[in-house]
Design a protein around this motif. Sequence first.
Motif, PDB file in Angstrom:
ATOM      1  N   VAL A   1       0.835  -1.203   0.000  1.00  0.00           N
ATOM      2  CA  VAL A   1       0.000   0.000   0.000  1.00  0.00           C
ATOM      3  C   VAL A   1       0.870   1.253   0.000  1.00  0.00           C
ATOM      4  CG1 VAL A   1      -1.689   1.336   1.318  1.00  0.00           C
ATOM      5  CG2 VAL A   1      -1.908  -1.155   1.171  1.00  0.00           C
ATOM      6  N   SER A   2       0.554   2.163  -0.889  1.00  0.00           N
ATOM      7  CA  SER A   2       1.183   3.481  -0.948  1.00  0.00           C
ATOM      8  C   SER A   2       0.134   4.535  -0.629  1.00  0.00           C
ATOM      9  CB  SER A   2       1.766   3.738  -2.340  1.00  0.00           C
ATOM     10  OG  SER A   2       2.007   5.122  -2.555  1.00  0.00           O
ATOM     11  N   PHE A   3       0.442   5.425   0.307  1.00  0.00           N
ATOM     12  CA  PHE A   3      -0.529   6.460   0.645  1.00  0.00           C
ATOM     13  C   PHE A   3      -0.859   7.314  -0.567  1.00  0.00           C
ATOM     14  CE2 PHE A   3      -1.445  10.868   1.843  1.00  0.00           C
ATOM     15  CZ  PHE A   3      -2.650  10.666   2.499  1.00  0.00           C
ATOM     16  N   GLU A   4       0.119   7.631  -1.387  1.00  0.00           N
ATOM     17  CA  GLU A   4      -0.127   8.490  -2.541  1.00  0.00           C
ATOM     18  C   GLU A   4      -1.115   7.849  -3.510  1.00  0.00           C
ATOM     19  OE1 GLU A   4       0.654  11.590  -2.804  1.00  0.00           O
ATOM     20  OE2 GLU A   4       1.646  11.448  -0.855  1.00  0.00           O
ATOM     21  N   LYS A   5      -1.000   6.529  -3.697  1.00  0.00           N
ATOM     22  CA  LYS A   5      -1.946   5.849  -4.589  1.00  0.00           C
ATOM     23  C   LYS A   5      -3.333   5.805  -3.963  1.00  0.00           C
ATOM     24  CE  LYS A   5      -2.542   1.643  -7.338  1.00  0.00           C
ATOM     25  NZ  LYS A   5      -1.933   0.343  -7.724  1.00  0.00           N
ATOM     26  N   VAL A   6      -3.401   5.593  -2.641  1.00  0.00           N
ATOM     27  CA  VAL A   6      -4.695   5.624  -1.956  1.00  0.00           C
ATOM     28  C   VAL A   6      -5.332   6.997  -2.095  1.00  0.00           C
ATOM     29  CG1 VAL A   6      -5.832   5.495   0.293  1.00  0.00           C
ATOM     30  CG2 VAL A   6      -4.094   3.801  -0.320  1.00  0.00           C
ATOM     31  N   ARG A   7      -4.558   8.042  -1.865  1.00  0.00           N
ATOM     32  CA  ARG A   7      -5.092   9.402  -1.973  1.00  0.00           C
ATOM     33  C   ARG A   7      -5.514   9.727  -3.395  1.00  0.00           C
ATOM     34  NH1 ARG A   7      -1.521  14.338   0.151  1.00  0.00           N
ATOM     35  NH2 ARG A   7      -0.182  13.625  -1.537  1.00  0.00           N
ATOM     36  N   GLU A   8      -4.741   9.276  -4.378  1.00  0.00           N
ATOM     37  CA  GLU A   8      -5.100   9.533  -5.769  1.00  0.00           C
ATOM     38  C   GLU A   8      -6.455   8.919  -6.103  1.00  0.00           C
ATOM     39  OE1 GLU A   8      -3.458   8.524 -10.293  1.00  0.00           O
ATOM     40  OE2 GLU A   8      -2.251   8.012  -8.525  1.00  0.00           O
TER      41      GLU A   8
ATOM     42  N   LEU B   1      -1.130  -0.692   7.385  1.00  0.00           N
ATOM     43  CA  LEU B   1      -1.369  -0.808   5.950  1.00  0.00           C
ATOM     44  C   LEU B   1      -0.092  -1.187   5.211  1.00  0.00           C
ATOM     45  CD1 LEU B   1      -3.673   2.297   5.451  1.00  0.00           C
ATOM     46  CD2 LEU B   1      -4.355  -0.092   5.720  1.00  0.00           C
ATOM     47  N   ASP B   2       1.025  -0.633   5.645  1.00  0.00           N
ATOM     48  CA  ASP B   2       2.328  -1.009   5.108  1.00  0.00           C
ATOM     49  C   ASP B   2       3.356  -0.853   6.218  1.00  0.00           C
ATOM     50  OD1 ASP B   2       4.266  -1.736   3.096  1.00  0.00           O
ATOM     51  OD2 ASP B   2       4.904   0.348   3.113  1.00  0.00           O
ATOM     52  N   PHE B   3       4.318  -1.763   6.257  1.00  0.00           N
ATOM     53  CA  PHE B   3       5.366  -1.686   7.259  1.00  0.00           C
ATOM     54  C   PHE B   3       6.760  -1.702   6.646  1.00  0.00           C
ATOM     55  CE2 PHE B   3       8.243  -3.424  10.492  1.00  0.00           C
ATOM     56  CZ  PHE B   3       7.999  -2.533  11.533  1.00  0.00           C
TER      57      PHE B   3
ATOM     58  N   GLU C   1       5.897   2.367   6.324  1.00  0.00           N
ATOM     59  CA  GLU C   1       5.319   2.239   7.664  1.00  0.00           C
ATOM     60  C   GLU C   1       4.098   3.156   7.829  1.00  0.00           C
ATOM     61  OE1 GLU C   1       6.534   1.829  12.373  1.00  0.00           O
ATOM     62  OE2 GLU C   1       8.106   2.146  10.872  1.00  0.00           O
ATOM     63  N   LEU C   2       3.002   2.702   7.241  1.00  0.00           N
ATOM     64  CA  LEU C   2       1.760   3.459   7.222  1.00  0.00           C
ATOM     65  C   LEU C   2       0.700   2.707   8.011  1.00  0.00           C
ATOM     66  CD1 LEU C   2       0.009   5.804   5.993  1.00  0.00           C
ATOM     67  CD2 LEU C   2      -0.440   4.230   4.077  1.00  0.00           C
ATOM     68  N   TYR C   3       0.038   3.420   8.933  1.00  0.00           N
ATOM     69  CA  TYR C   3      -1.026   2.838   9.749  1.00  0.00           C
ATOM     70  C   TYR C   3      -2.353   3.515   9.408  1.00  0.00           C
ATOM     71  CZ  TYR C   3       2.895   0.927  12.334  1.00  0.00           C
ATOM     72  OH  TYR C   3       4.045   0.260  12.662  1.00  0.00           O
ATOM     73  N   LEU C   4      -3.446   2.810   9.720  1.00  0.00           N
ATOM     74  CA  LEU C   4      -4.762   3.294   9.321  1.00  0.00           C
ATOM     75  C   LEU C   4      -5.060   4.670   9.906  1.00  0.00           C
ATOM     76  CD1 LEU C   4      -7.214   2.398   7.661  1.00  0.00           C
ATOM     77  CD2 LEU C   4      -8.197   1.462   9.743  1.00  0.00           C
ATOM     78  N   ASP C   5      -4.737   4.886  11.178  1.00  0.00           N
ATOM     79  CA  ASP C   5      -5.044   6.182  11.786  1.00  0.00           C
ATOM     80  C   ASP C   5      -4.271   7.320  11.114  1.00  0.00           C
ATOM     81  OD1 ASP C   5      -2.847   4.769  13.147  1.00  0.00           O
ATOM     82  OD2 ASP C   5      -2.681   6.575  14.351  1.00  0.00           O
ATOM     83  N   GLN C   6      -3.049   7.036  10.662  1.00  0.00           N
ATOM     84  CA  GLN C   6      -2.273   8.057   9.951  1.00  0.00           C
ATOM     85  C   GLN C   6      -2.935   8.410   8.632  1.00  0.00           C
ATOM     86  OE1 GLN C   6       1.416   5.927   9.683  1.00  0.00           O
ATOM     87  NE2 GLN C   6       2.216   6.749  11.611  1.00  0.00           N
ATOM     88  N   MET C   7      -3.427   7.400   7.920  1.00  0.00           N
ATOM     89  CA  MET C   7      -4.100   7.641   6.648  1.00  0.00           C
ATOM     90  C   MET C   7      -5.359   8.486   6.836  1.00  0.00           C
ATOM     91  SD  MET C   7      -5.893   4.949   4.058  1.00  0.00           S
ATOM     92  CE  MET C   7      -7.310   4.904   5.166  1.00  0.00           C
ATOM     93  N   VAL C   8      -6.152   8.136   7.856  1.00  0.00           N
ATOM     94  CA  VAL C   8      -7.389   8.878   8.121  1.00  0.00           C
ATOM     95  C   VAL C   8      -7.078  10.350   8.421  1.00  0.00           C
ATOM     96  CG1 VAL C   8      -9.365   9.083   9.680  1.00  0.00           C
ATOM     97  CG2 VAL C   8      -8.610   6.829   8.908  1.00  0.00           C
TER      98      VAL C   8
ATOM     99  N   GLY D   1      -6.121  12.933  17.681  1.00  0.00           N
ATOM    100  CA  GLY D   1      -6.708  14.024  16.916  1.00  0.00           C
ATOM    101  C   GLY D   1      -7.620  13.588  15.793  1.00  0.00           C
ATOM    102  N   LEU D   2      -8.326  12.468  15.988  1.00  0.00           N
ATOM    103  CA  LEU D   2      -9.227  11.954  14.963  1.00  0.00           C
ATOM    104  C   LEU D   2     -10.676  12.173  15.405  1.00  0.00           C
ATOM    105  CD1 LEU D   2      -7.406   8.571  14.247  1.00  0.00           C
ATOM    106  CD2 LEU D   2      -7.262  10.678  12.913  1.00  0.00           C
ATOM    107  N   PRO D   3     -11.410  13.064  14.744  1.00  0.00           N
ATOM    108  CA  PRO D   3     -12.799  13.335  15.141  1.00  0.00           C
ATOM    109  C   PRO D   3     -13.695  12.116  14.949  1.00  0.00           C
ATOM    110  CG  PRO D   3     -11.957  15.028  13.633  1.00  0.00           C
ATOM    111  CD  PRO D   3     -10.981  13.903  13.612  1.00  0.00           C
ATOM    112  N   VAL D   4     -14.556  11.854  15.921  1.00  0.00           N
ATOM    113  CA  VAL D   4     -15.501  10.741  15.864  1.00  0.00           C
ATOM    114  C   VAL D   4     -16.916  11.296  16.016  1.00  0.00           C
ATOM    115  CG1 VAL D   4     -16.221   8.557  16.895  1.00  0.00           C
ATOM    116  CG2 VAL D   4     -13.788   9.167  16.846  1.00  0.00           C
ATOM    117  N   LYS D   5     -17.804  10.922  15.098  1.00  0.00           N
ATOM    118  CA  LYS D   5     -19.176  11.420  15.120  1.00  0.00           C
ATOM    119  C   LYS D   5     -20.107  10.593  16.002  1.00  0.00           C
ATOM    120  CE  LYS D   5     -18.408  14.799  12.220  1.00  0.00           C
ATOM    121  NZ  LYS D   5     -19.137  15.006  10.961  1.00  0.00           N
TER     122      LYS D   5
END
Length: 227
Positions: free
Chosen positions: A95-102, A126-128, A132-139, A171-175
Amino acid sequence: MSRNLFITGTGTDVGKTFAAGLIVKKLHDAGVRAAYYKAGMSGNERSADGTLIPGDALHVKNVSGIPQPIGEMSPYVYEHAYSPHLASRLEGNPVSFEKVREGFDQVSQKYDFVTMEGSGGITCPLDFDREELYLDQMVKRLGLSSVIVADAGLGTINYVVLTAEYMKNHGLPVKGVIFNQCHPGDVMEEDNIFMCEHLTGLPTIAKIKPGDTELEISAEDLMRLYD
């Protein structure tokens, strides 16, 4: 540009995809252009020609009736039922964050409401091996607010409180929280939900019963959750 919402869970197999399907269906039935997106899908079967079938995306599409092409719904699809970082270590294509964002940006430009689902719980790797990308970082990098999906049964107080506190501290808002597998009149489940509300300060957005085909929230109230 779309209004967006992220669906996370207190862990694996708590009903995130089931809830996401009902959410997207509610929006689609209300006449808005609704879409679904997920960074990485694991645990998928292969078709007769050997290609991977993105099961979560197919479920949401079938339940909701949205015309969005399956190919837009996820840039990463894996066969092994592991977190994406391990599945990609075995299968390649990390997983690449840039590809996810694209991919997310492309979907956001085409639809009114985008519901993005996470893999596992909020700390899922998501990648290590590469970035080294984690789900909370992506969000956080995508600037998304979230809804937590939890099973209504035994143990959920601890799971919900820990997830909510972790997200608050990062710092992740939850509704609010969607409780899955609810049984009306079950005294333990009703107390679980009360205690989760009391300890986290988060509202209950909806309660999903086994076999539900509709989410018990108005389309207008649902749309207000999206930023």
